[in-house]
Design a protein around this motif. Structure first.
Motif, short mmCIF file in Angstrom:
data_model
loop_
_atom_site.label_atom_id
_atom_site.label_comp_id
_atom_site.label_asym_id
_atom_site.label_seq_id
_atom_site.Cartn_x
_atom_site.Cartn_y
_atom_site.Cartn_z
N THR A 1 4.58 13.24 -1.01
CA THR A 1 3.22 13.79 -0.96
C THR A 1 2.97 14.43 -2.31
O THR A 1 3.71 15.33 -2.72
N TYR B 1 0.38 4.19 0.83
CA TYR B 1 0.18 5.04 2.01
C TYR B 1 0.82 4.44 3.27
O TYR B 1 0.91 5.10 4.29
N SER C 1 0.14 11.40 -13.39
CA SER C 1 0.60 10.16 -12.76
C SER C 1 2.12 10.22 -12.59
O SER C 1 2.85 10.37 -13.56
N ILE D 1 1.72 6.56 -9.12
CA ILE D 1 0.72 7.11 -8.21
C ILE D 1 0.10 8.34 -8.88
O ILE D 1 0.82 9.20 -9.40
N TYR D 2 -1.22 8.44 -8.84
CA TYR D 2 -1.90 9.56 -9.48
C TYR D 2 -1.72 10.85 -8.69
O TYR D 2 -1.66 10.85 -7.47
N ALA D 3 -1.64 11.95 -9.44
CA ALA D 3 -1.58 13.30 -8.88
C ALA D 3 -2.84 14.03 -9.32
O ALA D 3 -3.12 14.12 -10.52
N ASP E 1 0.85 -1.19 0.00
CA ASP E 1 0.00 0.00 0.00
C ASP E 1 0.89 1.25 0.00
O ASP E 1 1.72 1.42 0.89
N THR F 1 0.55 16.02 -5.53
CA THR F 1 -0.65 16.73 -5.96
C THR F 1 -0.46 17.25 -7.38
O THR F 1 0.60 17.03 -7.99
N GLN G 1 -4.26 15.35 -2.18
CA GLN G 1 -2.90 14.85 -2.17
C GLN G 1 -2.89 13.34 -1.96
O GLN G 1 -3.69 12.80 -1.21
N THR G 2 -1.98 12.68 -2.66
CA THR G 2 -1.79 11.25 -2.51
C THR G 2 -0.41 11.00 -1.91
O THR G 2 0.43 11.90 -1.85
N LYS G 3 -0.19 9.76 -1.48
CA LYS G 3 1.04 9.42 -0.78
C LYS G 3 1.78 8.29 -1.49
O LYS G 3 1.17 7.46 -2.17
N LEU G 4 3.07 8.26 -1.30
CA LEU G 4 3.90 7.15 -1.76
C LEU G 4 5.10 7.02 -0.85
O LEU G 4 5.79 8.01 -0.60
#
Length: 369
Positions: A173, A117, A182, A192-194, A115, A175, A199-202
Motif C-alpha cells: 500500500t 490492484y 514512483s 507504481i506511483y506514490a 493489474d 503513498t 494510496q495505490t496498490k501493488l
C-alpha cells in the motif's frame, strides 16, 4: 584539402560488438526474480517480436529496392505508368491490421491479468497460491528523499531497506508525504506511483533469494538520485532473523519522530524502528500527522453529510438553506452576469435560515457583510 581517414568496416563492427559490454548496463528488466516482472518481460518480448514481423521485412525490402533499382542496373524493369496493385495493397494493409489485432488482444489480456490492484493467483507459472497463504502487508511512504516501509503485521518499520520472504505474496500500500513519486523494484514488478493524500496498490511476489535494487522512477528534486534502497529476498528463517533484528531496535516511530524524518534529507542510512504508532500510515494518507490537524477523511465526511440529501433529512433549516443557495445561483448565473457563479457562492454562504417558535417553515434572512 586533407581527407578524413576512413574507418575500416572490421574496426567499426568490433566497436559495435563491445559497446554493450562497455556501457555497463544491467538488463534486470529482462532477467527478473519475481513472477509479475517475469510476466511483464514475456509481454514485452511478445510485443517486440510481433512488431519485428513488420519492421524487419520493411528494412530488408528498403535495402533490396535501393539495390535492385539503382541507376546503374539497366536490367531492372522501368514502369513509369504503374500505379496500383491489389495484391500489394492487401499485403500492405492486411499484415499490420492482423498484427495490431493480435497485439491489442494480448495487451488487453495482459493488462488486466497484471493489474497491480489485483491479488495474486499464483506464485509462479507452475504453482498457485496456497489457500491458507497470508500475504505480507507492507505500507510504503515516499519522503524527501528516502523511503519508509511499515510492516503492520510485525510492528516494525524501516528506512531505505525492504525485505520479504521468497514465494510469499506481498501486498504493498503506497503513498507519499508530499511530492508525487514512483516506487520501482525492477526485479520484482513494474513501477507504481506514490501520491500524497491517496494510496495505490501493488501485489507481487519474489521467487529468488538475493539483494535487488529499488529506487524512485520519478524526478522529485536535487536529492532524487539518492532515493534508493535495497530489497532483500530471504528464506523464511532469514526473514525471521531480519524481523527480530528490527524489533530489537530501541527507536520508536511516533508521530513526532515521523515529522522529523519527513524533513528533506539526502543519502539517508538504513534505520530500523522496533515500534510505531498504529494509526500512523492512516494519518499520513489523510495528511493529519501533526497534532491538532483534522484528517482529510473527516473533512470529506462532514462535507458529504452537509451537502447530501441524507444529511439534510430531519433538518428543515439545512434543506431550506440549500434551496436558497440553488435559487440564488440560478438567478445570478446568467449570460448577462458573468460574475454570477462567484456571487452565488457568496450569497449562499451569507444566507441563513431561521425558525420562530410555532413555525414549520423557515424565515430566510440575507446577511450583508
Amino acid at each position: 584539402m586533407r581527407r578524413m581517414p576512413r574507418i575500416k568496416a572490421r574496426s567499426l563492427l568490433s566497436l559495435l560488438a563491445i559497446a554493450p559490454v562497455l556501457s555497463g548496463c544491467q538488463w534486470v528488466v529482462m532477467s527478473p526474480a519475481g513472477d509479475i516482472a517475469t510476466q511483464q518481460k514475456d509481454l514485452i518480448l511478445f510485443a517486440t517480436g510481433l512488431m519485428l514481423l513488420i519492421i524487419l521485412p520493411v528494412m530488408a525490402l528498403t535495402l533490396l529496392f535501393a539495390w535492385k533499382y539503382r541507376q546503374s542496373n539497366k536490367e531492372a524493369a522501368y514502369e513509369p505508368d504503374w500505379h496500383h496493385s491489389n495484391r500489394l495493397e492487401a499485403i500492405i494493409w492486411g499484415a499490420p491490421i492482423a498484427i495490431i489485432l493480435v497485439l491489442g488482444t494480448a495487451t488487453w489480456i495482459g493488462t488486466h491479468r497484471l493489474d497491480p490492484y489485483r491479488p495474486l493467483e499464483r506464485i509462479d507459472a507452475a504453482r498457485p497460491i496456497p489457500p491458507d497463504s497470508e500475504p505480507l502487508q507492507v505500507q510504503v511512504v515516499s519522503l524527501d528523499w528516502k523511503w519508509l516501509f511499515i510492516y503492520p503485521q510485525y510492528g516494525i518499520a524501516t528506512i531505505n531497506e525492504l525485505a520479504a520472504p521468497v514465494d510469499r505474496p506481498i501486498s504493498f500500500t503506497i503513498t507519499s508525504s508530499n511530492l508525487m513519486n514512483s516506487f520501482f523494484v525492477p526485479a520484482l514488478a513494474g513501477q507504481i506511483y506514490a501520491m500524497a493524500g491517496m494510496q495505490t496498490k501493488l501485489h507481487a511476489v519474489i521467487n529468488e533469494a538475493g539483494v535487488f535494487d529499488g529506487f524512485s522512477a520519478n524526478y522529485t528534486g536535487h536529492g532524487f538520485s539518492h532515493m534508493r534502497f535495497k530489497f532483500h529476498g530471504l528464506d523464511d528463517e532469514a526473514f525471521g532473523a531480519w524481523v527480530a533484528k528490527a524489533r530489537a531496535s530501541q527507536d520508536a516511530l511516533t508521530r513526532a519522530a515521523y515529522l522529523e524524518i519527513a524533513r528533506p534529507s539526502e543519502a539517508e542510512p538504513v534505520r530500523r524502528f522496533g515500534t510505531f504508532d498504529a494509526d500512523l500510515f492512516d494519518r499520513i494518507v489523510n495528511l493529519c500527522v501533526p497534532e491538532g490537524t483534522t484528517c482529510m477523511k473527516d473533512i470529506m465526511h462532514k462535507d458529504r453529510e452537509r451537502i447530501s440529501g441524507l444529511g439534510r433529512m430531519g433538518n428543515p433549516a439545512a434543506l431550506a438553506e440549500a434551496r436558497l443557495e440553488k435559487a440564488l445561483a440560478d438567478s445570478l448565473c446568467t449570460t448577462d452576469a458573468p460574475q454570477g457563479p462567484t456571487l452565488a457562492v457568496i450569497a449562499g454562504l451569507s444566507a441563513k435560515a431561521t425558525f420562530r417558535p410555532g413555525e414549520t417553515s423557515p424565515r430566510t434572512t440575507i446577511l450583508s457583510e
